[in-house]
Motif scaffolding. Structure first.
Motif, short mmCIF file in Angstrom:
data_model
loop_
_atom_site.label_atom_id
_atom_site.label_comp_id
_atom_site.label_asym_id
_atom_site.label_seq_id
_atom_site.Cartn_x
_atom_site.Cartn_y
_atom_site.Cartn_z
N ARG A 19 -1.20 -2.50 130.90
CA ARG A 19 -0.41 -1.77 129.91
C ARG A 19 0.76 -2.64 129.49
O ARG A 19 1.62 -2.99 130.32
N LEU A 20 0.80 -2.95 128.21
CA LEU A 20 1.91 -3.71 127.67
C LEU A 20 2.98 -2.76 127.14
O LEU A 20 2.66 -1.67 126.63
N SER A 21 4.22 -3.18 127.26
CA SER A 21 5.34 -2.40 126.73
C SER A 21 6.12 -3.27 125.75
O SER A 21 6.21 -4.49 125.92
N CYS A 22 6.67 -2.60 124.75
CA CYS A 22 7.52 -3.27 123.76
C CYS A 22 8.78 -2.42 123.62
O CYS A 22 8.71 -1.29 123.12
N VAL A 23 9.88 -2.95 124.09
CA VAL A 23 11.14 -2.23 124.06
C VAL A 23 12.01 -2.78 122.93
O VAL A 23 12.22 -4.00 122.83
N ALA A 24 12.52 -1.88 122.11
CA ALA A 24 13.35 -2.27 120.98
C ALA A 24 14.82 -2.02 121.27
O ALA A 24 15.18 -1.04 121.94
N SER A 25 15.66 -2.87 120.75
CA SER A 25 17.10 -2.66 120.84
C SER A 25 17.72 -3.14 119.54
O SER A 25 17.18 -3.99 118.84
N GLY A 26 18.86 -2.55 119.21
CA GLY A 26 19.55 -2.96 117.99
C GLY A 26 19.10 -2.23 116.74
O GLY A 26 19.65 -2.47 115.66
N ASN A 77 12.62 4.30 122.88
CA ASN A 77 12.56 3.13 122.00
C ASN A 77 11.49 2.14 122.45
O ASN A 77 11.69 0.91 122.41
N THR A 78 10.35 2.68 122.85
CA THR A 78 9.31 1.85 123.46
C THR A 78 7.94 2.17 122.86
O THR A 78 7.64 3.35 122.61
N VAL A 79 7.16 1.14 122.66
CA VAL A 79 5.76 1.27 122.25
C VAL A 79 4.89 0.63 123.32
O VAL A 79 5.25 -0.39 123.88
N TYR A 80 3.75 1.26 123.57
CA TYR A 80 2.85 0.80 124.62
C TYR A 80 1.50 0.39 124.03
O TYR A 80 1.07 0.90 123.00
#
Length: 118
Positions: A19-26, A77-80
């Motif tokens: 499982r990949l995670s993509c965390v956004a900030s800003g 704020n995360t996409v998997y």
């Protein structure tokens, strides 16, 4: 500062899962369509999957349909990207990217390596 950070890559045997995670900030993720892309050695970058801002619409390339599932948690704020039944041909660097009103994927992460091998 706008940033996307991927994690969750690694080495897995054929048939395994990651499982990949993509965390956004800003920036506020819910206003963006988020896509996952991959680049295999000596190949062009290709689209893998995408999810709309609300999470109600998803898109997949034919090669991963039925095996990969994209989802998002806007509160985090995360996409998997759940990847099951992995194959050696899934080996690549996986990137997440954000597409806003411009219609282009303007923000990209640094990538996470996925290697499928016995």
């Amino acid at each position: 500062q706008v940033q996307l950070v991927e994690s969750g890559g690694g080495l897995v045997q054929p048939g395994g899962s990651l499982r990949l995670s993509c965390v956004a900030s800003g920036f506020t993720l819910e206003y963006y369509t988020i896509g996952w892309f991959r680049r295999a050695p000596e190949k062009e970058r290709e689209f893998v999957a995408a999810v709309s801002g609300s999470g109600g619409i998803t898109y997949y390339t034919d090669a991963v349909k039925g095996r990969f599932t994209i989802s998002r948690d806007n509160a985090k704020n995360t996409v998997y990207l759940q990847m099951n039944s992995l194959k050696p041909e899934d080996t690549a660097v996986y990137y997440c990217a954000a597409r806003g009103v411009s219609g282009s994927y303007d923000y990209w992460g640094q990538g996470t390596q996925v290697t499928v091998s016995s």
